[in-house]
Design an enzyme around this catalytic site. Structure first.
Site, PDB file in Angstrom:
ATOM      1  N   GLU A  84      31.214  30.838  40.333  1.00 22.59           N
ATOM      2  CA  GLU A  84      32.450  31.405  39.763  1.00 22.59           C
ATOM      3  C   GLU A  84      33.686  30.643  40.243  1.00 22.59           C
ATOM      4  OE1 GLU A  84      32.309  33.104  37.390  1.00 22.59           O
ATOM      5  OE2 GLU A  84      30.898  34.765  37.496  1.00 22.59           O
ATOM      6  N   ASN A 125      31.854  36.440  45.372  1.00 17.56           N
ATOM      7  CA  ASN A 125      32.284  35.175  45.983  1.00 17.56           C
ATOM      8  C   ASN A 125      33.680  35.313  46.569  1.00 17.56           C
ATOM      9  OD1 ASN A 125      33.489  34.720  43.141  1.00 17.56           O
ATOM     10  ND2 ASN A 125      31.283  34.521  42.817  1.00 17.56           N
TER      11      ASN A 125
END
Ligand SMILES: [Zn+2]
Length: 301
Positions: free
Chosen positions: A75, A29
């Site tokens: 996340e 990410n």
């Protein structure tokens, strides 16, 4: 830099990470700070190699979605913690590059004084203790190191890098994976020759000369003179790191270290724990012993 161009840059960085095998399927990410209280964040459950600019979410610094059709990355909590701890950070990149992640899985930080470029930029790459992905444990594990480091390994998980802009955070991920590959090859060939403490300090001075921004100075582990076989894992209750601890031998020249051989022997005998103690039994072939003596003599010259 407009928000549109930052969306496009995130797409580009995602493509590069996927092409290099730093992510597989939907993992990894990326986020970028776009204002006082705004972040652009990659969405949950998309392959980073096939994103489009419209997929990105806009959130505030508490993680509340402000704009976007999709939900932000699972996340996100780890990213938010980084921005809270480091006002200077404008971008965060997380991925699972295979060689660096291999070190993270083996419990080995990349903190040996090996390459001048790595020492002057990242300093050391510590290993944050294992935390369940996407839970509040992960920001807790990252917090110990993030004030003093721009890159770290996440035990049994992957790697995290930060920077003053997106590409600087991404290039640090490239540096970590490149360094991990070199370290692995050197270990397969018998172990790294480490750069001495004196040279590490000289390299640190170059940061000033070249205007390299680092969040903290390099420090040498005073309890491990000439030792490189330590496993340094952040533990709950320990103080936050305030400097970048590097394993480097005393003296002015490179030398191969005895603990490397103890280490190799222990791994070969099935004992995965790297604890270089006085009680460790060590068996050497005649050739290994000769090489060790030769190295010791060289280092005394
Ligand atoms: Zn991950």
């Amino acid at each position: 830099m407009t928000i549109e161009s930052l969306r496009a840059d995130i797409v580009e960085v995602g493509r590069r990470m996927y092409a290099r095998g730093y992510t597989a399927s939907n993992d990894g990410n990326i986020s970028v700070r776009v204002g006082e209280d705004r972040l652009l964040m990659t969405p949950k459950s998309v392959c980073k190699g096939f994103m489009t600019p419209d997929m990105m979410c806009v959130t505030d610094l508490a993680g509340k979605k402000i704009q976007g059709d999709r939900d932000p990355s699972s996340e996100m909590l780890m990213h938010l913690e980084v921005y809270r701890q480091r006002p200077d950070v404008k971008a965060v990149v997380h991925a699972h590059p295979p060689t660096a992640t291999g070190f993270a899985v083996a419990g080995i930080p990349l903190d040996r004084a090996v390459l001048a470029e790595v020492l002057t930029t990242l300093g050391s790459i510590p290993l944050a203790e294992y935390a369940t992905p996407s839970t509040a444990e992960l920001p807790d594990a990252v917090r110990k190191y993030i004030k003093a480091h721009d890159g770290m390994l996440l035990a049994n998980h992957g790697a995290l890098t930060v920077g003053g802009d997106l590409f600087s955070a991404y290039y640090k991920m490239e540096t970590i994976e490149h360094f991990a590959k070199i370290s692995l090859v050197a270990r397969m060939l018998g172990g790294e020759n480490l750069i001495s403490r004196d040279e590490v300090m000289r390299l640190q001075e170059l940061r000033g000369t070249y205007g390299i921004k680092a969040p903290a100075p390099i420090c040498l582990d005073p309890e491990a003179p000439g030792q490189s076989a330590q496993v340094v894992v952040a533990g709950a209750g320990q103080d936050d790191a305030t400097c970048q601890t590097v394993q480097a031998p005393a003296g002015t020249g490179s030398m191969r270290l005895v603990p490397d051989l103890i280490d190799a022997h222990r791994r070969a005998s099935g004992d995965g724990r790297r604890v270089a103690g006085d009680e460790a039994e060590i068996r050497l072939t005649y050739r290994e012993l000769s090489a060790l003596i030769e190295d010791a003599i060289k280092s005394l010259r």
